[in-house]
Scaffold this active site. Structure first.
Site, PDB file in Angstrom:
ATOM      1  N   LYS A 302       8.775  29.999  35.781  1.00  0.00           N
ATOM      2  CA  LYS A 302       9.029  29.692  37.192  1.00  0.00           C
ATOM      3  C   LYS A 302       7.931  30.351  38.014  1.00  0.00           C
ATOM      4  CE  LYS A 302      12.441  30.047  40.908  1.00  0.00           C
ATOM      5  NZ  LYS A 302      13.768  30.555  41.302  1.00  0.00           N
ATOM      6  N   ARG A 312      14.578  25.949  50.185  1.00  0.00           N
ATOM      7  CA  ARG A 312      15.035  27.155  50.887  1.00  0.00           C
ATOM      8  C   ARG A 312      15.650  26.807  52.236  1.00  0.00           C
ATOM      9  NH1 ARG A 312       9.801  30.771  48.939  1.00  0.00           N
ATOM     10  NH2 ARG A 312      10.543  31.000  46.781  1.00  0.00           N
ATOM     11  N   LYS A 324       7.940  36.345  46.664  1.00  0.00           N
ATOM     12  CA  LYS A 324       8.580  36.545  45.362  1.00  0.00           C
ATOM     13  C   LYS A 324       7.563  36.711  44.236  1.00  0.00           C
ATOM     14  CE  LYS A 324      12.777  34.097  46.777  1.00  0.00           C
ATOM     15  NZ  LYS A 324      13.901  33.229  46.353  1.00  0.00           N
ATOM     16  N   GLU A 340       6.466  34.530  28.266  1.00  0.00           N
ATOM     17  CA  GLU A 340       7.839  34.340  28.748  1.00  0.00           C
ATOM     18  C   GLU A 340       8.651  33.497  27.764  1.00  0.00           C
ATOM     19  OE1 GLU A 340       9.289  35.703  31.223  1.00  0.00           O
ATOM     20  OE2 GLU A 340       7.698  36.416  32.554  1.00  0.00           O
ATOM     21  N   LYS A 355       9.137  25.248  36.148  1.00  0.00           N
ATOM     22  CA  LYS A 355       9.349  24.935  37.569  1.00  0.00           C
ATOM     23  C   LYS A 355       8.163  25.460  38.365  1.00  0.00           C
ATOM     24  CE  LYS A 355      12.651  25.679  41.348  1.00  0.00           C
ATOM     25  NZ  LYS A 355      13.903  26.354  41.768  1.00  0.00           N
ATOM     26  N   SER A 381      11.890  20.444  45.267  1.00  0.00           N
ATOM     27  CA  SER A 381      12.094  19.842  46.589  1.00  0.00           C
ATOM     28  C   SER A 381      10.799  19.399  47.241  1.00  0.00           C
ATOM     29  CB  SER A 381      12.822  20.835  47.488  1.00  0.00           C
ATOM     30  OG  SER A 381      12.097  22.052  47.596  1.00  0.00           O
ATOM     31  N   TYR A 420      15.995  15.489  42.277  1.00  0.00           N
ATOM     32  CA  TYR A 420      16.808  14.979  43.380  1.00  0.00           C
ATOM     33  C   TYR A 420      16.786  13.459  43.418  1.00  0.00           C
ATOM     34  CZ  TYR A 420      16.224  19.862  44.586  1.00  0.00           C
ATOM     35  OH  TYR A 420      16.212  21.235  44.527  1.00  0.00           O
TER      36      TYR A 420
END
Length: 434
Positions: A302, A312, A324, A340, A355, A381, A420
């Protein structure tokens, strides 16, 4: 060869006289003797005592030709004797446009275009398939009764968990999408620095899971495991007073959140927080609580991406300060994704997720080539909103770009896609119009 005799009335003989060989394959008329010959040697003798009508074929509704009544042996004998039935002529070679240069054939043994020359061949050799079963539908929920539009994500809503959520899931199931992932918009009054609402067993997400499982027991429910929707700081973990995101303390909270979701009926818990060691801790906590069959889909790679903005807004979960980047991955890094992935595999992850999706196809392929586990990709998004905006401005064909982008994620190696577009794309795959 024995002849076949069929009588016709004089009133119909004029019709027969007008038959043309090229449109009535297999028939020949001798106007002098009033006889109709089949090309195989069979013959119709014309009489005036009975009726025989031959209808011309229709291009839109082609009627089958009348069989000759010959045995297989008689048909074979006719061909051996040189009386093969007529077939349509070989079509002429299409003419090139005026001015086309005369060129000799290139000395090519292989011409890949041969396998692309018709829709049937292209479908037969298609390497990647896309199905509604590949989609996981992200759904935003809130405590309200009404479905609230999300401005930055046209076509998406914060769904009322009691009504709108059930209706949207019903629509998705009608076109073969039977997997969803839930994201809650939590009331500000319930947000705290430690995100305790995340493991409230009567909180918004556990209530929604129980409602969905009661209505649709076979629905596959993924959940998000992270503190940002529940944190007054808007970060995925507990924030120390100096701004450091606390790793192990956050993992402790995440374990309680995952167990609460599993107890409500979640099928797959999905840690999106990017804390170190959280997959192993979640696996241990779930097993200890009696949920060894609940899967873990880890947000393995991510990235700290700018593509998350509309999401968000949807959850009102922007960080109160900073960014972040101390826990999400640097978009410039490639090999780090393997670090990871290997850690998540060793700790017990069942699915590895990348992502964002489309801008990170190389990472999807990297994990696909280096892990036997199922790979997920999240079409986030920002990707969704860009396609929607381009379509609204008539700069692109929204539907075609949507389907191409999803196919590209599959081609890169994604087994499932969080998108989506799940409902809209599934309707396209099922042949429905927008």
């Amino acid at each position: 060869m024995a002849s076949t005799m069929i009588s016709v009335s004089p009133s119909n003989f004029a019709t027969i006289r007008e038959l043309k060989a090229q449109t009535h394959t297999g028939l020949k008329l001798n106007g002098r003797t009033n006889q109709v010959y089949f090309n195989t040697g069979g013959m119709i003798k014309v009489r005036s005592s009975s009726r025989f009508i031959i209808k011309a074929s229709n291009e839109k509704e082609a009627a089958p030709l009348k069989k000759l009544g010959l045995t297989d042996e008689e048909c074979e004998a006719a061909v051996v004797a040189g009386n093969a039935p007529e077939a349509p002529p070989v079509p002429p070679k299409p003419a090139a446009p005026a001015g086309t240069p005369l060129a000799s054939l290139l000395p090519l043994n292989k011409r890949p275009r041969r396998n692309r020359k018709s829709p049937v061949l292209r479908a037969a050799f298609q390497e990647t398939q896309l199905s509604p079963a590949n989609f996981v539908y992200p759904l935003f929920i809130h405590e309200g009764e009404e479905d609230t539009p999300i401005g930055a994500m046209p076509g998406c809503y914060r769904l009322g968990w009691r009504h709108g959520l059930l209706e949207e899931v019903s629509k998705a199931r009608d076109v073969g999408v039977n997997s969803i992932v839930l994201f809650p918009k939590v009331p500000d009054a319930l947000k705290t620095p430690t995100g305790d609402e995340a493991y409230n067993e009567n909180g918004l997400v556990p209530r929604a899971i129980r409602l969905l499982k009661d209505k649709y027991p076979d629905l596959v429910i993924y959940t998000d495991v992270a503190l940002d929707p529940y944190s007054s700081d808007g970060h995925d973990g507990i924030v120390r007073e100096d701004g450091v995101i606390m790793n192990d303390e956050t993992v402790h909270q995440l374990c309680k959140q995952a167990v609460a979701q599993a107890r409500a009926g979640a099928d797959v818990v999905s840690p999106s927080d990017m804390m170190d060691g959280r997959v192993g801790a979640l696996r241990q906590a779930l097993d200890a609580a009696g949920f060894p069959d609940v899967s873990i889909m880890s947000y393995t790679a991510k990235y700290a991406s700018a593509f998350y903005g509309p999401f968000r807004e949807a959850l009102d979960s922007n960080p109160r300060f900073g960014d972040k980047k101390t826990y999400q991955m640097n978009p410039a890094n490639y090999r780090e994704a393997l670090v990871e992935a290997r850690a998540d595999e060793a700790e017990g992850a069942d699915i590895l997720l990348v992502k964002p999706g489309l801008p990170y196809l190389d990472i999807v392929r990297l994990l696909r080539d280096n892990s036997p586990l199922p790979i997920a990709a999240y079409q986030v998004s920002g990707e969704y909103s860009m396609i929607k905006a381009g379509g609204a401005l008539k700069m692109i064909d929204e539907e075609k770009v949507m389907m191409e982008s999803l196919m590209c994620l599959r081609r890169a190696g994604a087994d499932i896609i969080l998108t989506y577009f799940a409902l809209q794309a599934a309707r396209c795959l099922c042949g429905e119009k927008r």
